[in-house]
Design a protein around this motif. Sequence first.
Motif, PDB file in Angstrom:
ATOM      1  N   SER A  61      -6.036  10.694  -3.080  1.00  0.00           N
ATOM      2  CA  SER A  61      -4.635  11.035  -3.295  1.00  0.00           C
ATOM      3  C   SER A  61      -4.026   9.938  -4.165  1.00  0.00           C
ATOM      4  O   SER A  61      -4.569   8.827  -4.250  1.00  0.00           O
ATOM      5  CB  SER A  61      -3.894  11.159  -1.971  1.00  0.00           C
ATOM      6  OG  SER A  61      -4.016   9.972  -1.206  1.00  0.00           O
ATOM      7  N   TYR A  62      -2.910  10.258  -4.794  1.00  0.00           N
ATOM      8  CA  TYR A  62      -2.289   9.256  -5.671  1.00  0.00           C
ATOM      9  C   TYR A  62      -1.789   8.076  -4.846  1.00  0.00           C
ATOM     10  O   TYR A  62      -1.265   8.258  -3.749  1.00  0.00           O
ATOM     11  CB  TYR A  62      -1.149   9.881  -6.470  1.00  0.00           C
ATOM     12  CG  TYR A  62      -1.650  10.814  -7.542  1.00  0.00           C
ATOM     13  CD1 TYR A  62      -2.296  10.312  -8.665  1.00  0.00           C
ATOM     14  CD2 TYR A  62      -1.502  12.194  -7.416  1.00  0.00           C
ATOM     15  CE1 TYR A  62      -2.785  11.164  -9.651  1.00  0.00           C
ATOM     16  CE2 TYR A  62      -1.990  13.055  -8.398  1.00  0.00           C
ATOM     17  CZ  TYR A  62      -2.623  12.523  -9.511  1.00  0.00           C
ATOM     18  OH  TYR A  62      -3.118  13.373 -10.470  1.00  0.00           O
ATOM     19  N   PRO A  63      -1.948   6.880  -5.388  1.00  0.00           N
ATOM     20  CA  PRO A  63      -1.544   5.677  -4.639  1.00  0.00           C
ATOM     21  C   PRO A  63      -0.035   5.460  -4.621  1.00  0.00           C
ATOM     22  O   PRO A  63       0.427   4.500  -4.001  1.00  0.00           O
ATOM     23  CB  PRO A  63      -2.266   4.549  -5.383  1.00  0.00           C
ATOM     24  CG  PRO A  63      -2.426   5.062  -6.773  1.00  0.00           C
ATOM     25  CD  PRO A  63      -2.616   6.549  -6.647  1.00  0.00           C
ATOM     26  N   ILE A  64       0.698   6.332  -5.299  1.00  0.00           N
ATOM     27  CA  ILE A  64       2.157   6.341  -5.234  1.00  0.00           C
ATOM     28  C   ILE A  64       2.565   7.739  -4.774  1.00  0.00           C
ATOM     29  O   ILE A  64       2.122   8.731  -5.361  1.00  0.00           O
ATOM     30  CB  ILE A  64       2.791   6.058  -6.612  1.00  0.00           C
ATOM     31  CG1 ILE A  64       2.316   4.715  -7.196  1.00  0.00           C
ATOM     32  CG2 ILE A  64       4.317   6.141  -6.525  1.00  0.00           C
ATOM     33  CD1 ILE A  64       2.925   3.495  -6.575  1.00  0.00           C
ATOM     34  N   ILE A 102       9.291   4.673  -9.953  1.00  0.00           N
ATOM     35  CA  ILE A 102       8.461   3.563  -9.479  1.00  0.00           C
ATOM     36  C   ILE A 102       9.192   2.275  -9.795  1.00  0.00           C
ATOM     37  O   ILE A 102       9.583   2.040 -10.939  1.00  0.00           O
ATOM     38  CB  ILE A 102       7.075   3.569 -10.163  1.00  0.00           C
ATOM     39  CG1 ILE A 102       6.311   4.860  -9.831  1.00  0.00           C
ATOM     40  CG2 ILE A 102       6.263   2.341  -9.739  1.00  0.00           C
ATOM     41  CD1 ILE A 102       5.041   5.052 -10.644  1.00  0.00           C
ATOM     42  N   GLY A 103       9.399   1.472  -8.770  1.00  0.00           N
ATOM     43  CA  GLY A 103      10.105   0.220  -8.986  1.00  0.00           C
ATOM     44  C   GLY A 103       9.554  -0.876  -8.099  1.00  0.00           C
ATOM     45  O   GLY A 103       8.550  -0.696  -7.392  1.00  0.00           O
ATOM     46  N   LEU A 104      10.225  -2.003  -8.147  1.00  0.00           N
ATOM     47  CA  LEU A 104       9.799  -3.116  -7.322  1.00  0.00           C
ATOM     48  C   LEU A 104       9.794  -2.691  -5.857  1.00  0.00           C
ATOM     49  O   LEU A 104      10.779  -2.126  -5.361  1.00  0.00           O
ATOM     50  CB  LEU A 104      10.737  -4.303  -7.534  1.00  0.00           C
ATOM     51  CG  LEU A 104      10.322  -5.620  -6.870  1.00  0.00           C
ATOM     52  CD1 LEU A 104       9.038  -6.160  -7.506  1.00  0.00           C
ATOM     53  CD2 LEU A 104      11.449  -6.644  -6.957  1.00  0.00           C
ATOM     54  N   ASP A 105       8.681  -2.920  -5.199  1.00  0.00           N
ATOM     55  CA  ASP A 105       8.491  -2.635  -3.780  1.00  0.00           C
ATOM     56  C   ASP A 105       8.345  -1.153  -3.449  1.00  0.00           C
ATOM     57  O   ASP A 105       8.396  -0.777  -2.273  1.00  0.00           O
ATOM     58  CB  ASP A 105       9.596  -3.257  -2.928  1.00  0.00           C
ATOM     59  CG  ASP A 105       9.424  -4.767  -2.802  1.00  0.00           C
ATOM     60  OD1 ASP A 105       8.268  -5.232  -2.872  1.00  0.00           O
ATOM     61  OD2 ASP A 105      10.442  -5.463  -2.640  1.00  0.00           O
ATOM     62  N   THR A 106       8.152  -0.321  -4.468  1.00  0.00           N
ATOM     63  CA  THR A 106       7.720   1.053  -4.161  1.00  0.00           C
ATOM     64  C   THR A 106       6.428   0.975  -3.349  1.00  0.00           C
ATOM     65  O   THR A 106       5.544   0.170  -3.639  1.00  0.00           O
ATOM     66  CB  THR A 106       7.467   1.841  -5.468  1.00  0.00           C
ATOM     67  OG1 THR A 106       8.708   2.017  -6.151  1.00  0.00           O
ATOM     68  CG2 THR A 106       6.857   3.210  -5.180  1.00  0.00           C
ATOM     69  N   LEU A 172       0.440  -6.461  -6.942  1.00  0.00           N
ATOM     70  CA  LEU A 172       1.347  -6.139  -5.841  1.00  0.00           C
ATOM     71  C   LEU A 172       2.420  -7.201  -5.634  1.00  0.00           C
ATOM     72  O   LEU A 172       2.208  -8.389  -5.874  1.00  0.00           O
ATOM     73  CB  LEU A 172       0.529  -5.982  -4.545  1.00  0.00           C
ATOM     74  CG  LEU A 172      -0.562  -4.905  -4.554  1.00  0.00           C
ATOM     75  CD1 LEU A 172      -1.316  -4.919  -3.233  1.00  0.00           C
ATOM     76  CD2 LEU A 172       0.038  -3.530  -4.832  1.00  0.00           C
ATOM     77  N   ASN A 173       3.560  -6.730  -5.161  1.00  0.00           N
ATOM     78  CA  ASN A 173       4.630  -7.653  -4.767  1.00  0.00           C
ATOM     79  C   ASN A 173       4.479  -8.072  -3.312  1.00  0.00           C
ATOM     80  O   ASN A 173       4.982  -9.125  -2.909  1.00  0.00           O
ATOM     81  CB  ASN A 173       5.995  -6.997  -4.984  1.00  0.00           C
ATOM     82  CG  ASN A 173       7.124  -8.011  -4.932  1.00  0.00           C
ATOM     83  OD1 ASN A 173       7.024  -9.068  -5.553  1.00  0.00           O
ATOM     84  ND2 ASN A 173       8.190  -7.701  -4.199  1.00  0.00           N
ATOM     85  N   GLY A 174       3.801  -7.241  -2.543  1.00  0.00           N
ATOM     86  CA  GLY A 174       3.582  -7.565  -1.139  1.00  0.00           C
ATOM     87  C   GLY A 174       2.482  -6.690  -0.564  1.00  0.00           C
ATOM     88  O   GLY A 174       2.061  -5.701  -1.181  1.00  0.00           O
ATOM     89  N   ILE A 191      -0.228   0.401   2.130  1.00  0.00           N
ATOM     90  CA  ILE A 191      -1.021  -0.837   2.163  1.00  0.00           C
ATOM     91  C   ILE A 191      -0.361  -1.966   1.392  1.00  0.00           C
ATOM     92  O   ILE A 191      -0.765  -3.124   1.523  1.00  0.00           O
ATOM     93  CB  ILE A 191      -2.451  -0.605   1.628  1.00  0.00           C
ATOM     94  CG1 ILE A 191      -2.420  -0.061   0.193  1.00  0.00           C
ATOM     95  CG2 ILE A 191      -3.219   0.328   2.553  1.00  0.00           C
ATOM     96  CD1 ILE A 191      -3.818  -0.002  -0.443  1.00  0.00           C
ATOM     97  N   GLY A 192       0.639  -1.645   0.579  1.00  0.00           N
ATOM     98  CA  GLY A 192       1.279  -2.702  -0.194  1.00  0.00           C
ATOM     99  C   GLY A 192       2.499  -2.181  -0.925  1.00  0.00           C
ATOM    100  O   GLY A 192       2.936  -1.036  -0.688  1.00  0.00           O
TER     101      GLY A 192
END
Length: 242
Positions: A61-64, A102-106, A172-174, A191-192
């Motif tokens: 599946s898509y990771p977003i 899609i943005g920071l911390d998506t 990744l940001n986190g 997962i992130g």
Amino acid sequence: MLVATGVTLAFRSGGGSSSPGVEVEFLATPTPATGNTQPRQPTRTPSTPSTTLPPGASGFSYPIDGGCLPQDDALMPGAPREYRQGTHEGVDFYDSDNCVAIGLDTEVLAAKAGTVTRADWDYQDLTAEELAELEARVERGEGNDPDVLDAFRGRQVWVDHGNGIVTRYVHLNGIAEGVEVGGRVERGEVIGYVGESGSPESITNSGTQVHLHFEIRVGDAYLGQGLDPDQVRQLYEQAFSQ
Ligand SMILES: [Zn+2]
């Protein structure tokens, strides 16, 4: 043990908003004949690249959430990077070329169930001094050194799906709570979080390279290695079909 070898990287400066500012790639350098710990036969770039999915390379599946493949082939695996004689080995999920914001911390989702083999909990953001040293090493021709490339990939999670199939989630940001090496993750599990860690722009032009770089590895190669853009796209469409 998973070790990226034969890695190259390059910078792209002055590009448009949809252009990756830094791309990190992993060329399919065969691992040494000795000490092979892979459970299956060593993977080399086949002389005749396969246009069919290898075992275990389907059902992603898509990771977003709500994401899709980018329209621009330059953001797909196999895209030429002539300025450094390399190829892109992953799929870039940028806000500017995707089906969803899609943005920071998506949230970044596991594309398939598997076992976490890397989770950079101790990652420290690049400093300006570290970036300068990395860029100096690139200038000295050390851009292929695995540690240089790894630094430019930033904070990462890797998931092993068996059959030599590994997915990598880069910049990744986190990392999501509970994601630890050796632990299992299910498809669609958070997962992130999207970021731009490891990119030069994270220091020089913060906020301009926020995206997920996602790779499907097949042994030492990336899925679709050696295929032309249309074939690569067809293969990834199959890999992501449910
Ligand atoms: Zn990328």
